[in-house]
Design a protein around this motif. Structure first.
Motif, PDB file in Angstrom:
ATOM      1  N   ALA A 161      57.928  10.720  20.160  1.00  0.00           N
ATOM      2  CA  ALA A 161      57.183  11.872  20.664  1.00  0.00           C
ATOM      3  C   ALA A 161      56.495  11.537  21.990  1.00  0.00           C
ATOM      4  O   ALA A 161      56.491  12.336  22.934  1.00  0.00           O
ATOM      5  CB  ALA A 161      56.145  12.316  19.624  1.00  0.00           C
ATOM      6  N   ALA A 162      55.911  10.334  22.069  1.00  0.00           N
ATOM      7  CA  ALA A 162      55.219   9.916  23.295  1.00  0.00           C
ATOM      8  C   ALA A 162      56.197   9.794  24.457  1.00  0.00           C
ATOM      9  O   ALA A 162      55.880  10.167  25.592  1.00  0.00           O
ATOM     10  CB  ALA A 162      54.513   8.590  23.052  1.00  0.00           C
TER      11      ALA A 162
ATOM     12  N   LYS B 288      59.017  11.470  24.802  1.00  0.00           N
ATOM     13  CA  LYS B 288      59.433  12.820  25.174  1.00  0.00           C
ATOM     14  C   LYS B 288      58.345  13.535  25.965  1.00  0.00           C
ATOM     15  O   LYS B 288      58.631  14.271  26.932  1.00  0.00           O
ATOM     16  CB  LYS B 288      59.765  13.610  23.913  1.00  0.00           C
ATOM     17  CG  LYS B 288      60.246  15.029  24.179  1.00  0.00           C
ATOM     18  CD  LYS B 288      60.590  15.747  22.881  1.00  0.00           C
ATOM     19  CE  LYS B 288      61.078  17.171  23.142  1.00  0.00           C
ATOM     20  NZ  LYS B 288      61.413  17.881  21.865  1.00  0.00           N
ATOM     21  N   GLU B 289      57.087  13.295  25.575  1.00  0.00           N
ATOM     22  CA  GLU B 289      55.951  13.970  26.212  1.00  0.00           C
ATOM     23  C   GLU B 289      55.399  13.194  27.404  1.00  0.00           C
ATOM     24  O   GLU B 289      54.413  13.610  28.020  1.00  0.00           O
ATOM     25  CB  GLU B 289      54.854  14.197  25.175  1.00  0.00           C
ATOM     26  CG  GLU B 289      55.286  15.108  24.036  1.00  0.00           C
ATOM     27  CD  GLU B 289      54.336  15.055  22.839  1.00  0.00           C
ATOM     28  OE1 GLU B 289      53.219  14.509  23.002  1.00  0.00           O
ATOM     29  OE2 GLU B 289      54.712  15.555  21.756  1.00  0.00           O
ATOM     30  N   LYS B 290      56.016  12.076  27.716  1.00  0.00           N
ATOM     31  CA  LYS B 290      55.624  11.234  28.848  1.00  0.00           C
ATOM     32  C   LYS B 290      54.147  10.842  28.801  1.00  0.00           C
ATOM     33  O   LYS B 290      53.391  11.023  29.761  1.00  0.00           O
ATOM     34  CB  LYS B 290      55.942  11.947  30.168  1.00  0.00           C
ATOM     35  CG  LYS B 290      57.424  12.226  30.359  1.00  0.00           C
ATOM     36  CD  LYS B 290      57.701  12.899  31.690  1.00  0.00           C
ATOM     37  CE  LYS B 290      59.198  13.150  31.866  1.00  0.00           C
ATOM     38  NZ  LYS B 290      59.509  13.811  33.164  1.00  0.00           N
ATOM     39  N   ARG B 291      53.737  10.286  27.651  1.00  0.00           N
ATOM     40  CA  ARG B 291      52.369   9.827  27.460  1.00  0.00           C
ATOM     41  C   ARG B 291      52.377   8.480  26.747  1.00  0.00           C
ATOM     42  O   ARG B 291      53.417   8.017  26.271  1.00  0.00           O
ATOM     43  CB  ARG B 291      51.574  10.833  26.628  1.00  0.00           C
ATOM     44  CG  ARG B 291      52.159  11.074  25.228  1.00  0.00           C
ATOM     45  CD  ARG B 291      51.260  11.925  24.356  1.00  0.00           C
ATOM     46  NE  ARG B 291      51.885  12.263  23.086  1.00  0.00           N
ATOM     47  CZ  ARG B 291      51.923  11.448  22.027  1.00  0.00           C
ATOM     48  NH1 ARG B 291      51.397  10.215  22.104  1.00  0.00           N
ATOM     49  NH2 ARG B 291      52.508  11.839  20.909  1.00  0.00           N
TER      50      ARG B 291
END
Length: 299
Positions: A286-287, A289-292
């Motif tokens: 998820a990180a 994909k969300e660039k975090r």
């Protein structure tokens, strides 16, 4: 701060030798002989960049012999284990062994621990172990005999350029008896390990890095804790990574290196399967994909 690998085998070996108490104590003395104080006054974790920490003392006749520091704040998850027996030059005693067992068991049960740094609170002496998390030996002083054997039981070794290391037992007409004859050849190669052990040779940090005995050799500073500070930097690099993944990677490497490639690949596959159902893996995806930055919880 990643530190204790193979600790259980070390202590089992130590127990076997306990019948020869004087030899065992010498071996223990070398275990944690890292330079880790600023003067004759003992300072625990002198530089933590302002972050607090929790120090735990373990029941013993001399409660200050071993200090375990759980860092907090940005360094939460890093544990610093320090030996403090200045009068005995960190010689391993029955009491210290007991305290080490208690500390290791405590750390193993704590799922929040990400890495461990093994060091000494006594100037000019290092002594260094089996934990599932990465272990780093910070060698700022002398690591001779049992001290080097303990450092060899760690995942990673970092030294100052002025540190002294060697398996010098043949000078006493004995041999390394806490894993030295087995771990040193695995680290630097059979021929070179034989040379160092046969000749009871002592090398400095620069030479140790050249032969692969330590991963990094750093120039010593005025405080005498250059290796510790470099170990702390490395522990901070490890800290943000997925804790379950780190444990499985360590297990795969440690088990796989002892077997043939085909069996090693099977071990890797088994360890890989352990990370698939974790929440951390989903958080990592998820990180990404969300660039975090991911926030792993060890679940």
């Amino acid at each position: 701060m990643a530190v204790l690998v193979g600790c259980r085998s070390f202590w089992q070996s130590f127990r076997v030798q306990a019948a020869h108490r004087q030899s065992a104590c010498r071996l223990a003395a070398a275990f944690f002989s890292r330079r880790y104080v600023l003067s004759n006054r003992v300072v625990l974790c002198p530089r933590l960049n302002g972050h607090g920490a929790v120090t735990r003392y373990y029941s013993s006749d001399s409660k200050d012999d071993l200090r375990v520091r759980y860092l907090d704040g940005e360094d939460s998850g890093i544990v610093v284990v320090g030996i403090n027996r200045p009068k005995a030059k960190n010689a391993i005693s029955k009491n210290l062994v007991k305290m080490m067992f208690e500390a290791v068991e405590d750390i193993k049960k704590n799922k929040k621990v990400r890495s461990v740094i093994l060091c000494s609170l006594v100037p000019g002496i290092f002594c260094a172990g089996s934990l599932p998390v990465p272990t780093i030996a910070a060698i700022d002083g002398a690591a001779l005999g049992g001290g080097l054997e303990m450092a060899l039981a760690c995942d990673i070794r970092i030294s100052s350029n002025t540190a002294k290391m060697g398996l010098v037992e043949t000078k006493l007409a004995i041999i390394p008896g806490a894993g030295g004859t087995q771990r040193l050849p695995r680290v630097i190669g059979v021929s070179l390990a034989k040379e160092l052990i046969f000749a009871a040779r002592v090398v400095d940090g620069t030479q140790a890095q050249q032969m692969g005995l330590v991963s990094h050799s750093v120039e010593q500073n005025d405080s005498g804790d250059a290796a510790y500070l470099r170990a702390l930097e490395l522990a901070r690099e490890i800290n943000p990574q997925g804790p379950i993944a780190i444990r499985m990677a360590k297990l795969a490497i440690n088990q796989g290196i002892e077997v043939d490639l085909s069996t090693g690949l099977a071990i890797e596959e088994a360890c890989y399967s352990q990370v698939i159902p974790t929440k951390d893996r989903l958080e990592g995806l998820a990180a990404f994909k969300e660039k975090r930055q991911p926030h792993f919880k060890g679940e």
